[in-house]
Design a protein around this motif. Structure first.
Motif, PDB file in Angstrom:
ATOM      1  N   LYS A  53       0.833  -1.201   0.000  1.00  0.00           N
ATOM      2  CA  LYS A  53       0.000   0.000   0.000  1.00  0.00           C
ATOM      3  C   LYS A  53       0.872   1.258   0.000  1.00  0.00           C
ATOM      4  CE  LYS A  53      -3.455  -0.201   2.788  1.00  0.00           C
ATOM      5  NZ  LYS A  53      -4.254  -0.181   4.026  1.00  0.00           N
ATOM      6  N   ILE A  54       1.907   1.278   0.809  1.00  0.00           N
ATOM      7  CA  ILE A  54       2.814   2.432   0.878  1.00  0.00           C
ATOM      8  C   ILE A  54       3.545   2.610  -0.455  1.00  0.00           C
ATOM      9  CG2 ILE A  54       4.938   3.276   1.955  1.00  0.00           C
ATOM     10  CD1 ILE A  54       3.942   2.000   4.574  1.00  0.00           C
ATOM     11  N   ARG A  55       4.007   1.510  -1.064  1.00  0.00           N
ATOM     12  CA  ARG A  55       4.715   1.591  -2.340  1.00  0.00           C
ATOM     13  C   ARG A  55       3.798   2.120  -3.435  1.00  0.00           C
ATOM     14  NH1 ARG A  55       5.274  -2.268  -6.279  1.00  0.00           N
ATOM     15  NH2 ARG A  55       4.493  -3.823  -4.826  1.00  0.00           N
ATOM     16  N   ASN A  56       2.555   1.637  -3.486  1.00  0.00           N
ATOM     17  CA  ASN A  56       1.606   2.118  -4.487  1.00  0.00           C
ATOM     18  C   ASN A  56       1.294   3.601  -4.288  1.00  0.00           C
ATOM     19  OD1 ASN A  56       1.430  -0.330  -5.776  1.00  0.00           O
ATOM     20  ND2 ASN A  56      -0.352  -1.005  -4.600  1.00  0.00           N
ATOM     21  N   GLN A  57       1.175   4.010  -3.033  1.00  0.00           N
ATOM     22  CA  GLN A  57       0.911   5.420  -2.737  1.00  0.00           C
ATOM     23  C   GLN A  57       2.083   6.295  -3.188  1.00  0.00           C
ATOM     24  OE1 GLN A  57       0.321   6.219   1.402  1.00  0.00           O
ATOM     25  NE2 GLN A  57      -0.824   8.096   1.006  1.00  0.00           N
TER      26      GLN A  57
END
Length: 74
Positions: A53-57
């Motif tokens: 989720k953090i990487r996609n954000q």
């Protein structure tokens, strides 16, 4: 070696058949298992859901910044 023979501690309490020895072996097995699990987890490189989720954000924010720097002309 003579120091241990003359000491007041009975070294037989650490043998594998005594309760303290069994506890030491059990703790060693748990520790070894944890080490092997850590090595396995690091070598498989599985991302957690939070990491994804953090990487996609971050990728989304990066794309927004790129679009602001290079706007598409109509």
């Amino acid at each position: 070696m003579l120091i241990f023979l003359n000491s007041g501690i009975d070294l037989n309490i650490f043998s594998p058949t005594e309760p303290i020895g069994i506890i030491i072996i059990f703790i060693g097995l748990i520790f070894s298992g944890m080490i092997f699990y850590i090595i396995y987890a690091v070598s498989t490189n599985k991302e957690s859901l939070e990491d994804k989720k953090i990487r996609n954000q971050r990728e989304f924010i990066q794309q927004e910044k790129i679009e602001k720097l290079f706007p598409k002309k109509k």
